[in-house]
Design a protein around this motif. Structure first.
Motif, PDB file in Angstrom:
ATOM      1  N   PRO A  91      29.614  61.284  88.288  1.00 52.15           N
ATOM      2  CA  PRO A  91      29.391  61.462  86.857  1.00 52.15           C
ATOM      3  C   PRO A  91      30.076  62.747  86.400  1.00 52.15           C
ATOM      4  O   PRO A  91      30.077  63.738  87.121  1.00 52.15           O
ATOM      5  CB  PRO A  91      27.870  61.558  86.716  1.00 52.15           C
ATOM      6  CG  PRO A  91      27.315  61.562  88.085  1.00 52.15           C
ATOM      7  CD  PRO A  91      28.406  61.283  89.054  1.00 52.15           C
ATOM      8  N   PRO A  92      30.688  62.723  85.211  1.00 51.03           N
ATOM      9  CA  PRO A  92      31.430  63.900  84.779  1.00 51.03           C
ATOM     10  C   PRO A  92      30.532  65.098  84.464  1.00 51.03           C
ATOM     11  O   PRO A  92      31.005  66.215  84.454  1.00 51.03           O
ATOM     12  CB  PRO A  92      32.170  63.428  83.534  1.00 51.03           C
ATOM     13  CG  PRO A  92      31.442  62.223  83.065  1.00 51.03           C
ATOM     14  CD  PRO A  92      30.784  61.624  84.274  1.00 51.03           C
ATOM     15  N   GLU A  97      39.336  65.584  76.264  1.00 46.04           N
ATOM     16  CA  GLU A  97      39.369  64.169  76.643  1.00 46.04           C
ATOM     17  C   GLU A  97      38.581  63.302  75.657  1.00 46.04           C
ATOM     18  O   GLU A  97      38.328  62.126  75.912  1.00 46.04           O
ATOM     19  CB  GLU A  97      38.816  63.997  78.063  1.00 46.04           C
ATOM     20  CG  GLU A  97      39.702  64.634  79.113  1.00 46.04           C
ATOM     21  CD  GLU A  97      39.246  64.314  80.522  1.00 46.04           C
ATOM     22  OE1 GLU A  97      38.593  63.275  80.726  1.00 46.04           O
ATOM     23  OE2 GLU A  97      39.562  65.120  81.412  1.00 46.04           O
ATOM     24  N   GLY A  98      38.167  63.910  74.542  1.00 44.32           N
ATOM     25  CA  GLY A  98      37.448  63.163  73.513  1.00 44.32           C
ATOM     26  C   GLY A  98      35.941  63.110  73.704  1.00 44.32           C
ATOM     27  O   GLY A  98      35.256  62.399  72.977  1.00 44.32           O
ATOM     28  N   GLU A 157      26.503  65.639  65.649  1.00 42.23           N
ATOM     29  CA  GLU A 157      27.435  65.387  66.746  1.00 42.23           C
ATOM     30  C   GLU A 157      28.606  66.339  66.617  1.00 42.23           C
ATOM     31  O   GLU A 157      28.898  66.841  65.539  1.00 42.23           O
ATOM     32  CB  GLU A 157      27.900  63.942  66.786  1.00 42.23           C
ATOM     33  CG  GLU A 157      28.809  63.527  65.656  1.00 42.23           C
ATOM     34  CD  GLU A 157      29.251  62.084  65.819  1.00 42.23           C
ATOM     35  OE1 GLU A 157      30.051  61.816  66.725  1.00 42.23           O
ATOM     36  OE2 GLU A 157      28.794  61.249  65.034  1.00 42.23           O
ATOM     37  N   GLY A 158      29.243  66.604  67.749  1.00 43.08           N
ATOM     38  CA  GLY A 158      30.409  67.477  67.761  1.00 43.08           C
ATOM     39  C   GLY A 158      30.655  68.022  69.148  1.00 43.08           C
ATOM     40  O   GLY A 158      30.149  67.493  70.133  1.00 43.08           O
ATOM     41  N   SER A 159      31.412  69.111  69.190  1.00 45.13           N
ATOM     42  CA  SER A 159      31.742  69.726  70.478  1.00 45.13           C
ATOM     43  C   SER A 159      31.088  71.093  70.643  1.00 45.13           C
ATOM     44  O   SER A 159      31.342  71.777  71.622  1.00 45.13           O
ATOM     45  CB  SER A 159      33.257  69.842  70.628  1.00 45.13           C
ATOM     46  OG  SER A 159      33.793  70.630  69.571  1.00 45.13           O
ATOM     47  N   ALA A 160      30.243  71.478  69.700  1.00 45.45           N
ATOM     48  CA  ALA A 160      29.560  72.769  69.765  1.00 45.45           C
ATOM     49  C   ALA A 160      28.372  72.698  70.722  1.00 45.45           C
ATOM     50  O   ALA A 160      27.897  71.619  71.067  1.00 45.45           O
ATOM     51  CB  ALA A 160      29.080  73.180  68.379  1.00 45.45           C
ATOM     52  N   GLU A 211      28.961  61.661  75.001  1.00 47.14           N
ATOM     53  CA  GLU A 211      29.687  60.396  74.879  1.00 47.14           C
ATOM     54  C   GLU A 211      31.169  60.625  75.082  1.00 47.14           C
ATOM     55  O   GLU A 211      31.681  61.711  74.792  1.00 47.14           O
ATOM     56  CB  GLU A 211      29.478  59.778  73.486  1.00 47.14           C
ATOM     57  CG  GLU A 211      28.072  59.321  73.208  1.00 47.14           C
ATOM     58  CD  GLU A 211      27.932  58.682  71.836  1.00 47.14           C
ATOM     59  OE1 GLU A 211      28.859  58.816  70.997  1.00 47.14           O
ATOM     60  OE2 GLU A 211      26.895  58.055  71.595  1.00 47.14           O
ATOM     61  N   ASP A 212      31.868  59.580  75.537  1.00 43.25           N
ATOM     62  CA  ASP A 212      33.326  59.663  75.639  1.00 43.25           C
ATOM     63  C   ASP A 212      33.935  59.262  74.296  1.00 43.25           C
ATOM     64  O   ASP A 212      33.215  58.977  73.328  1.00 43.25           O
ATOM     65  CB  ASP A 212      33.854  58.832  76.804  1.00 43.25           C
ATOM     66  CG  ASP A 212      33.635  57.334  76.648  1.00 43.25           C
ATOM     67  OD1 ASP A 212      33.292  56.863  75.532  1.00 43.25           O
ATOM     68  OD2 ASP A 212      33.799  56.610  77.644  1.00 43.25           O
TER      69      ASP A 212
END
Length: 132
Positions: A29-30, A66-67, A81-84, A104-105
């Protein structure tokens, strides 16, 4: 009746087939750990309609290139949602709530999920005045 032909199955020599293909290894798992670090589990927050700050910790770091993205679920519904690693949720009304962070990918498939964190939102009221 004539004799029916017989067939004998022979396994080909391994030297003809070459080496057996390697079995694919299952992918790790990543994300080894996804945790909601704020608010603390079972915390009581005294605010009128929020905001509630949500902090998330990941190990390893988010692979945003990688999204991958973080989705914050409040009571099972997408709230942010986001990358923070920190989010402000507002309004959050009084009552008991449950938070989950999901990674999530790019296609929206779930890669990892945090354990649920429960917190309790309380509101100040004139009915609960401090006694002198």
């Amino acid at each position: 009746l004539p004799d029916s032909p017989t067939y004998t199955h022979r396994t080909p020599d391994a030297s003809v087939l070459g080496p057996a293909p390697a079995k694919p290894q299952p992918l790790a798992p990543p994300y080894a750990q996804v945790t909601v670090t704020q608010p603390a589990h079972d915390a009581v927050l005294w605010r009128n309609e929020g905001p509630v700050t949500v902090a998330v910790a990941l190990r390893p770091a988010l692979q945003a290139d990688e999204g991958h993205r973080i989705v914050i679920l409040l009571d099972g519904e997408k709230a942010a949602e986001g990358s923070a690693m920190r989010y402000r949720l507002t309004p959050v009304y009084r009552g008991t709530h449950h938070l989950v962070a999901v990674v999530e990918d790019a296609q929206g498939s779930e890669l990892a999920r945090s354990p649920a964190v429960t917190f309790h939102m309380r509101q100040h009221s004139v009915l609960f005045k401090k006694k002198p």
